[in-house]
Design an enzyme around this catalytic site. Structure first.
Site, PDB file in Angstrom:
ATOM      1  N   THR A   1       0.881  -1.213  -0.014  1.00  0.00           N
ATOM      2  CA  THR A   1       0.000  -0.010   0.058  1.00  0.00           C
ATOM      3  C   THR A   1       0.927   1.379   0.068  1.00  0.00           C
ATOM      4  OG1 THR A   1      -1.852  -1.303   1.058  1.00  0.00           O
ATOM      5  CG2 THR A   1      -1.801   1.175   1.243  1.00  0.00           C
ATOM      6  N   VAL A   2       1.879   1.550   1.209  1.00  0.00           N
ATOM      7  CA  VAL A   2       2.520   2.413   1.076  1.00  0.00           C
ATOM      8  C   VAL A   2       3.646   2.632  -0.153  1.00  0.00           C
ATOM      9  CG1 VAL A   2       4.058   3.785   2.358  1.00  0.00           C
ATOM     10  CG2 VAL A   2       2.350   2.715   3.703  1.00  0.00           C
TER      11      VAL A   2
ATOM     12  N   VAL B   1       5.901   6.876  12.479  1.00  0.00           N
ATOM     13  CA  VAL B   1       5.275   7.594  13.451  1.00  0.00           C
ATOM     14  C   VAL B   1       4.278   8.614  13.002  1.00  0.00           C
ATOM     15  CG1 VAL B   1       5.219   8.514  15.523  1.00  0.00           C
ATOM     16  CG2 VAL B   1       6.955   7.264  15.072  1.00  0.00           C
TER      17      VAL B   1
ATOM     18  N   GLY C   1       2.163   8.790  10.304  1.00  0.00           N
ATOM     19  CA  GLY C   1       2.520   9.027   8.818  1.00  0.00           C
ATOM     20  C   GLY C   1       2.455  10.499   8.302  1.00  0.00           C
TER      21      GLY C   1
ATOM     22  N   ILE D   1       1.704  13.219   9.972  1.00  0.00           N
ATOM     23  CA  ILE D   1       2.131  14.482  10.808  1.00  0.00           C
ATOM     24  C   ILE D   1       3.702  14.572  10.767  1.00  0.00           C
ATOM     25  CG2 ILE D   1       1.810  15.330  13.047  1.00  0.00           C
ATOM     26  CD1 ILE D   1      -0.612  13.465  13.590  1.00  0.00           C
TER      27      ILE D   1
ATOM     28  N   GLY E   1     -11.878  -1.060   7.005  1.00  0.00           N
ATOM     29  CA  GLY E   1     -10.425  -1.074   6.575  1.00  0.00           C
ATOM     30  C   GLY E   1      -9.598  -0.274   7.777  1.00  0.00           C
TER      31      GLY E   1
ATOM     32  N   GLU F   1      -7.034  -4.433  11.035  1.00  0.00           N
ATOM     33  CA  GLU F   1      -6.855  -5.722  10.438  1.00  0.00           C
ATOM     34  C   GLU F   1      -7.448  -6.967  10.950  1.00  0.00           C
ATOM     35  OE1 GLU F   1      -4.601  -5.897   8.047  1.00  0.00           O
ATOM     36  OE2 GLU F   1      -3.642  -3.854   8.373  1.00  0.00           O
TER      37      GLU F   1
ATOM     38  N   LYS G   1       5.758   3.225  18.484  1.00  0.00           N
ATOM     39  CA  LYS G   1       5.819   4.668  18.049  1.00  0.00           C
ATOM     40  C   LYS G   1       6.415   5.475  19.292  1.00  0.00           C
ATOM     41  CE  LYS G   1       2.022   4.248  14.717  1.00  0.00           C
ATOM     42  NZ  LYS G   1       0.622   4.356  14.523  1.00  0.00           N
TER      43      LYS G   1
ATOM     44  N   GLY H   1      -2.517   5.368   6.408  1.00  0.00           N
ATOM     45  CA  GLY H   1      -3.092   5.350   5.059  1.00  0.00           C
ATOM     46  C   GLY H   1      -1.967   5.639   4.007  1.00  0.00           C
TER      47      GLY H   1
END
Length: 434
Positions: A15-16, A134, A136, A138, A189, A192, A207, A306
């Site tokens: 995804t990323v 951590v 993502g 921000i 979503g 998990e 984190k 996300g």
């Protein structure tokens, strides 16, 4: 004179990874104009060839072995986006050994193996960047590393897991039980199929380990962190908290004690007053509130996960490292101090206010016994609330808010209270923060 070129290899087209690749392929001129460096996506490693091609990876740069990236002398930056521990650790360590800078979003790997990996990066004089690991969306890592560089961080409190925040928000807003809210989070979503990492607080713990390493210059081995999740949060307590003017959140807390050289690092559910800024962080959003000795209070808010937010953070790291490699900045990669500023403090010495809840028989003398037990253990009571209840067998729920107390003395009190024959079910305690 033309721009310097920095060659990038990406490992993993999940995804990323797909999001990062799309940015690098579709926005090269924008990135070059803003960064002063031209990023060239040179190779992509992915075992699932069909998926990589479907995501638009050019066939001529697609390989099926990460070693073809980490061992390629022309590649300057390796981007690890496969996640997990085993193979990911091999990717990162082999890239560092080869003298290549690494960008990763792998919070679990860094939290559990970071000390050795950062030491290797320092030895090889290369960067190991992890903004996307951590929260993502921000830029909290950049803020701690650069924007707040003049500050001693006095406290850090964060909502750093969107899954848990979504579940607790739904429980609060709709009065729905935990299991129903979890199922909805999975359907959308946010969670998990196996939500253990999120709801048991492990993701938040990873984190917190990274945030505290940056904020407090102290690398604490991940297994030492105190971690509680939200699996046992009861709708009754969420509703009582709301009645009392609080909301329940899963928090990651770093509370240094400069006078002792110790730091409390804990992930735990907590009551926040409805006027607290973090109390109004709803749904899957993340936020971090911190206090610095110079800047005073600051808060960072945004999407923590996300595809797009995390990919944005990864590309930010790639640009930062590329600038450094091409001599456009004098920035150096952050690495932990060899001699940490703080050691981990035991939670028994944690001082806070507490929400306590018991189910007791509705008979004379119950409240007196409970209050005497708390008093004998140096736990002072701020307020007591006995709620009307539909519980069977003449049983009533009683909630107690304490003044500041040591956690060890609170737990000792609850152990004694639990032994009383008029108490039914295990007493509940939740810290009150802020």
């Amino acid at each position: 004179m033309g721009l310097s070129v920095c060659r990038v290899g990406v490992v993993g087209v999940g995804t990323v990874g797909a999001g990062v690749i799309h940015i690098l392929l579709k926005r090269p001129d924008l990135l070059a104009r803003r960064s002063g460096v031209r990023l060239q996506l040179t190779k992509v490693a992915e075992l699932d060839r069909a998926r990589a091609l479907a995501e638009g990876v050019p066939e001529e740069i697609l390989v099926d072995d990460f070693a073809k990236i980490t061992g390629d002398p022309e590649i300057d930056i390796v981007v690890e986006l496969i996640g997990g521990m085993g193979v990911a650790e091999k990717v990162v360590s082999s890239a560092l050994e080869a003298g290549k800078s690494v960008v990763t979003a792998n919070k679990a790997l860094l939290a559990e193996k970071g000390a050795a990996l950062f030491a290797l990066a320092r030895k090889k004089d290369v960067a190991l960047a992890f903004e996307a690991a951590v929260c993502g969306g921000i830029p909290i890592i950049l803020a701690l590393r650069e924007g707040l560089i003049a500050n001693h961080i006095l406290s850090l409190t964060g909502i750093v897991n969107g899954t848990c925040n979504y579940i607790l928000s739904k429980m609060t807003e709709e009065g729905a039980p935990f299991d129903k809210c979890l199922a909805e989070a999975q359907k959308l979503g946010y969670a998990e199929a196996d939500p253990t990492f999120d709801i048991d607080g492990i993701d938040s713990g990873h984190k917190l380990a990274l945030l505290s390493a940056l904020a407090l210059e102290s690398w604490i081995d991940f297994p030492g962190l105190h971690i509680e999740g939200i699996r046992n949060i009861n709708l009754m307590d969420v509703e009582f908290a709301r009645y009392l003017g609080y909301t329940v959140k899963l928090l990651a807390v770093a509370r240094p004690q400069p006078e002792t050289g110790k730091v409390f690092l804990s992930v735990h559910p907590a009551l926040l007053h409805l006027e607290h800024p973090l109390a109004n962080v709803h749904g899957s959003m993340n936020a971090i509130a911190l206090e610095g000795d110079v800047v005073k209070e600051a808060m960072f808010y945004g999407r923590g996960a996300g595809r797009e937010p995390t990919a944005s953070a990864v590309v930010s790291d790639i640009v930062s490292v590329a600038r450094d490699l091409c001599g456009n900045t004098d920035a150096t990669s952050w690495t932990p101090r060899e001699n940490p500023m703080y050691a981990l403090a035991p939670m028994a010495q944690y001082r806070a206010r507490y929400y306590l809840r018991i189910i007791a028989e509705d008979i004379p003398g119950v409240l007196g016994r409970v209050m005497m037990t708390l008093g004998n253990n140096n736990v002072s009571i701020a307020s007591v609330h006995q709620f009307e209840s539909e519980l069977d067998n003449n049983r009533v729920p009683i909630s107690i808010l304490t003044h500041q107390a040591l956690e060890g003395e609170v737990l000792k009190s609850l152990a004694e209270i639990d032994s009383f024959d008029f108490i039914h079910g295990q007493p509940v305690f939740i810290r009150i923060e802020g």
